[in-house]
Design an enzyme around this catalytic site. Sequence first.
Site, PDB file in Angstrom:
ATOM      1  N   ASP A  75      33.606  35.852  31.032  1.00  0.00           N
ATOM      2  CA  ASP A  75      33.943  35.460  32.251  1.00  0.00           C
ATOM      3  C   ASP A  75      34.238  34.159  32.116  1.00  0.00           C
ATOM      4  OD1 ASP A  75      34.299  34.344  34.703  1.00  0.00           O
ATOM      5  OD2 ASP A  75      32.344  34.701  35.459  1.00  0.00           O
ATOM      6  N   TYR A 167      45.220  28.952  46.218  1.00  0.00           N
ATOM      7  CA  TYR A 167      46.042  29.324  44.951  1.00  0.00           C
ATOM      8  C   TYR A 167      47.096  28.323  44.635  1.00  0.00           C
ATOM      9  CZ  TYR A 167      48.863  32.344  42.095  1.00  0.00           C
ATOM     10  OH  TYR A 167      49.544  32.734  40.904  1.00  0.00           O
ATOM     11  N   THR A 202      53.279  42.988  38.725  1.00  0.00           N
ATOM     12  CA  THR A 202      51.800  43.108  38.081  1.00  0.00           C
ATOM     13  C   THR A 202      50.714  43.755  39.007  1.00  0.00           C
ATOM     14  OG1 THR A 202      50.892  41.144  38.499  1.00  0.00           O
ATOM     15  CG2 THR A 202      52.179  41.112  36.505  1.00  0.00           C
TER      16      THR A 202
END
Length: 258
Positions: A75, A167, A202
Amino acid sequence: MQEAAEVIVTQTGQAFSLKGQRVLVTGAAGGICAAVARACFDLGAEVLLTDIRSCEELSFALSRNGRPAPRLEVDIARVEAPEELARWAGEIDALVLGAGVYRPIDWDHDSFEEELALALDTNLKAPMRMARAFADRMATSGRGRIVLIGSVAALTGGTFPGVGPHYAVSKGGLHTLVRYLAARYTSASVLVNGVAPGTIDTPMLKDLDLRPALAKQPLKRAARPEEVAWPIAFLCSPAASFIAGAILDVNGGNYVRP
């Protein structure tokens, strides 16, 4: 690793070759970064794969060509992860920082605070820590490449509904990090650059309505992952030996810088 004086090449074939290079790719289990790993491998590099998900399938596929593709599941957002990866990877020639998260919510969503923390931890803080773990080592050796994968959202604020501020801001910070690292390390022949993809086909975007974004895009389609991977592989190569601090737009003409 090559000495700094050996970076300059004069033959085209050598300029684009990654033969003998060791390239570490984060986020390599799928999407753009899996394509980056394949591209660098095809150009001759030894590719090291890492992701929070298993990279076993890609590692096995690449290894069938007779060269190993080591993998480590980790991670990247954990504070300790970058130093763990640095110990595991050892000396590398190029670092591609592509691990990231994208959750299409706005700031009035009930889970916004959790998503904000996740976006900043994964998209911005983790690449910063990775650069801290590797850049000084590269500088000591006299050469290296670091490529950070940002987003057109950092330039436009968002290309279609659902691109929340968490984001866009995380990727905007990443673009600033490119410039900071380039200012700090270019004199040590560690060349740091970024790539700002547009809409990419994607799994991260599979549940979204991309029509608003594609309607504004001159090419009227999403990019294939390899269409972003090839420019990234170029930035890792000797052919990019005089590029530092750049954010390369790979968005099909969706954003043109003034």
